[in-house]
Scaffold this motif. Sequence first.
Motif, PDB file in Angstrom:
ATOM      1  N   LEU A 185       0.218   5.283   0.443  1.00  0.00           N
ATOM      2  CA  LEU A 185      -0.552   6.008  -0.574  1.00  0.00           C
ATOM      3  C   LEU A 185      -1.767   6.663   0.079  1.00  0.00           C
ATOM      4  O   LEU A 185      -2.433   6.061   0.923  1.00  0.00           O
ATOM      5  N   ASN A 188     -16.150   3.469  -6.363  1.00  0.00           N
ATOM      6  CA  ASN A 188     -15.575   3.442  -5.022  1.00  0.00           C
ATOM      7  C   ASN A 188     -14.945   4.805  -4.674  1.00  0.00           C
ATOM      8  O   ASN A 188     -14.119   5.321  -5.430  1.00  0.00           O
ATOM      9  N   SER A 189     -15.349   5.375  -3.514  1.00  0.00           N
ATOM     10  CA  SER A 189     -14.857   6.696  -3.091  1.00  0.00           C
ATOM     11  C   SER A 189     -13.325   6.739  -3.032  1.00  0.00           C
ATOM     12  O   SER A 189     -12.707   7.768  -3.322  1.00  0.00           O
ATOM     13  N   GLU A 236      -7.429   7.574  -5.833  1.00  0.00           N
ATOM     14  CA  GLU A 236      -6.330   6.901  -6.537  1.00  0.00           C
ATOM     15  C   GLU A 236      -6.196   7.409  -7.973  1.00  0.00           C
ATOM     16  O   GLU A 236      -5.100   7.760  -8.419  1.00  0.00           O
ATOM     17  N   LYS A 286     -11.256   4.914  -4.813  1.00  0.00           N
ATOM     18  CA  LYS A 286     -10.697   4.792  -6.163  1.00  0.00           C
ATOM     19  C   LYS A 286     -10.639   6.146  -6.867  1.00  0.00           C
ATOM     20  O   LYS A 286      -9.755   6.378  -7.690  1.00  0.00           O
ATOM     21  N   SER A 324     -12.732  -3.287 -10.838  1.00  0.00           N
ATOM     22  CA  SER A 324     -12.164  -2.992  -9.511  1.00  0.00           C
ATOM     23  C   SER A 324     -12.515  -1.590  -9.019  1.00  0.00           C
ATOM     24  O   SER A 324     -12.206  -1.240  -7.884  1.00  0.00           O
ATOM     25  N   ASP A 383       3.961   3.798  -1.746  1.00  0.00           N
ATOM     26  CA  ASP A 383       4.445   4.228  -3.063  1.00  0.00           C
ATOM     27  C   ASP A 383       5.945   3.949  -3.200  1.00  0.00           C
ATOM     28  O   ASP A 383       6.558   3.312  -2.332  1.00  0.00           O
ATOM     29  N   ASN A 415      -8.858   5.109   2.819  1.00  0.00           N
ATOM     30  CA  ASN A 415      -9.589   3.879   3.129  1.00  0.00           C
ATOM     31  C   ASN A 415      -9.568   3.578   4.621  1.00  0.00           C
ATOM     32  O   ASN A 415     -10.588   3.198   5.205  1.00  0.00           O
ATOM     33  N   HIS A 428      -5.012   4.740   0.170  1.00  0.00           N
ATOM     34  CA  HIS A 428      -5.127   3.718   1.221  1.00  0.00           C
ATOM     35  C   HIS A 428      -5.341   4.362   2.590  1.00  0.00           C
ATOM     36  O   HIS A 428      -6.088   3.829   3.418  1.00  0.00           O
ATOM     37  N   ASN A 433      -3.129   9.738  -9.672  1.00  0.00           N
ATOM     38  CA  ASN A 433      -2.383   9.191 -10.819  1.00  0.00           C
ATOM     39  C   ASN A 433      -2.193  10.214 -11.938  1.00  0.00           C
ATOM     40  O   ASN A 433      -1.507   9.936 -12.922  1.00  0.00           O
ATOM     41  N   TRP A 475      -0.499  12.847 -11.690  1.00  0.00           N
ATOM     42  CA  TRP A 475       0.896  13.290 -11.613  1.00  0.00           C
ATOM     43  C   TRP A 475       1.802  12.073 -11.751  1.00  0.00           C
ATOM     44  O   TRP A 475       1.464  10.985 -11.261  1.00  0.00           O
ATOM     45  N   HIS A 530       0.835  -1.209   0.000  1.00  0.00           N
ATOM     46  CA  HIS A 530       0.000   0.000   0.000  1.00  0.00           C
ATOM     47  C   HIS A 530       0.868   1.256   0.000  1.00  0.00           C
ATOM     48  O   HIS A 530       0.356   2.353   0.184  1.00  0.00           O
TER      49      HIS A 530
END
Lengths: 256, 256
Positions: free
Chosen positions: A26, A178-179, A184, A181, A169, A20, A32, A29, A188, A190, A18
């Motif tokens: 991250l 998914n909140s 995420e 996602k 996914s 980087d 989450n 995560h 991404n 950058w 989880h």
Amino acid sequence: MNCINTIGSYSFLAEPFHCDFMGKLLMSHLGNHLLNAADFHAHEGGFGMSVLQPMHKSWVLSRLAIEMTEIPLAYDKFKVETWIESVVRYFSNRNYAIVGSNGKVYGYGRSIWAMIDTDTRQPVDIFSVTGNQKKAYITTEKLCPMEQVSRVKILNTAQRLKTICTAYSDVDMNGHINSVKYIEHILNLWNIDFYAHHTIKRLDIAYVAEAHGGDLLHFDVACRDELVYMVRVVKQIENHEQETEVCRCEIHFVKY
Amino acid sequence: MNCINTIGSYSFLAEPFHCDFMGKLLMSHLGNHLLNAADFHAHEGGFGMSVLQPMHKSWVLSRLAIEMTEIPLAYDKFKVETWIESVVRYFSNRNYAIVGSNGKVYGYGRSIWAMIDTDTRQPVDIFSVTGNQKKAYITTEKLCPMEQVSRVKILNTAQRLKTICTAYSDVDMNGHINSVKYIEHILNLWNIDFYAHHTIKRLDIAYVAEAHGGDLLHFDVACRDELVYMVRVVKQIENHEQETEVCRCEIHFVKY
């Protein structure tokens, strides 16, 4: 004696997969973990999803903000403390502190949750469902030393930088994107080189509408200065022209 | 007395945001739990990454297979039991059982780990590094009732179905594409409608070479029959023509 933990505290580990490429947890995560802590604490209080579901009610995350002074590194153990600061009719304001094993505070979080009726998708007066049980959980004993959640104004200089097609996914148990996602996908935007010299100081995200698996998501990005960015995420159902904003996010970076 | 837990056992929860639209734990997250269990158990044995890193050695996941009779549902608590079946020079064969709170077995896993020298990237004789400490952890006391990890032969009918550009969240602490993320991307080749009627019975994945953030990943898919698929993942460095296979995967679905 009825013991009420107005401040819930839940242990997590910054798991290696989880983290980087810098070994930092991250932010998706970490988000989450905050949402899990909220869920566990609501469950303890008797107003968790397992109680709401049979009543055709649900918590919906409306806004989330995370502000970090330090980001947990791989294998760091930390606790997420969470408490309800206030409830205003349809909305519950829930805060978070991310605390290391030695008491070090990594950062704080704020969130706004709405309660909805899952049949009508309309907001519901929270106390009409939870009654006094929820009232007993409101506490002003702990402070959250960060600014309120931002409304995230998108500058009209925003440019479309990316489009993705949402996949298996990306979809959560409710059939919506998914909140976690969204965070995420937004981060991404950058690349690795950027993250080699920048870290996230604060992230505010406002969830506006729901998207579904298979929807296209467009990412429109505006830059307030070289360290502050606004991202508007817009959904488009395949083979339809209409675009609908689904969430907006403001990110403050700091340079190394 | 020196007590050795030849079978490690670690508790996990099927977290709500790790579950798919059917409320089932995503196989990528289950894979992550298995890798965590392996990591924790190696650490307990004194041959974890924290010991290997200063010696410029590392465990590298070579193959992973998971076979499920039932997939944990949201909020299910389960344990991952893990043990070393054998060590053959460069390779350690580690097995897993995924066990529910009432003793119900959800499924099993097998994995092959290589030890490499992080300076030369060459394989290293495992016992020459871990000595007898690792030998004491090998056990034949527990059985893993599933077939050996498949070598995954790709049929020459494979067709390129998708190409993605790897991003920030795909890269792990070592700067390589995250082993768990390959599983996520591969399983995203099937859409929501497919997963409404199919569930994963078994997944075998072989990691062949490393890819880096920014690399393109091509997904070539062949279908043995309507329930068995092979996926070859090929990397291409941007603005370069050369393609290199990075992993291959075989998936067995069952219909509802």
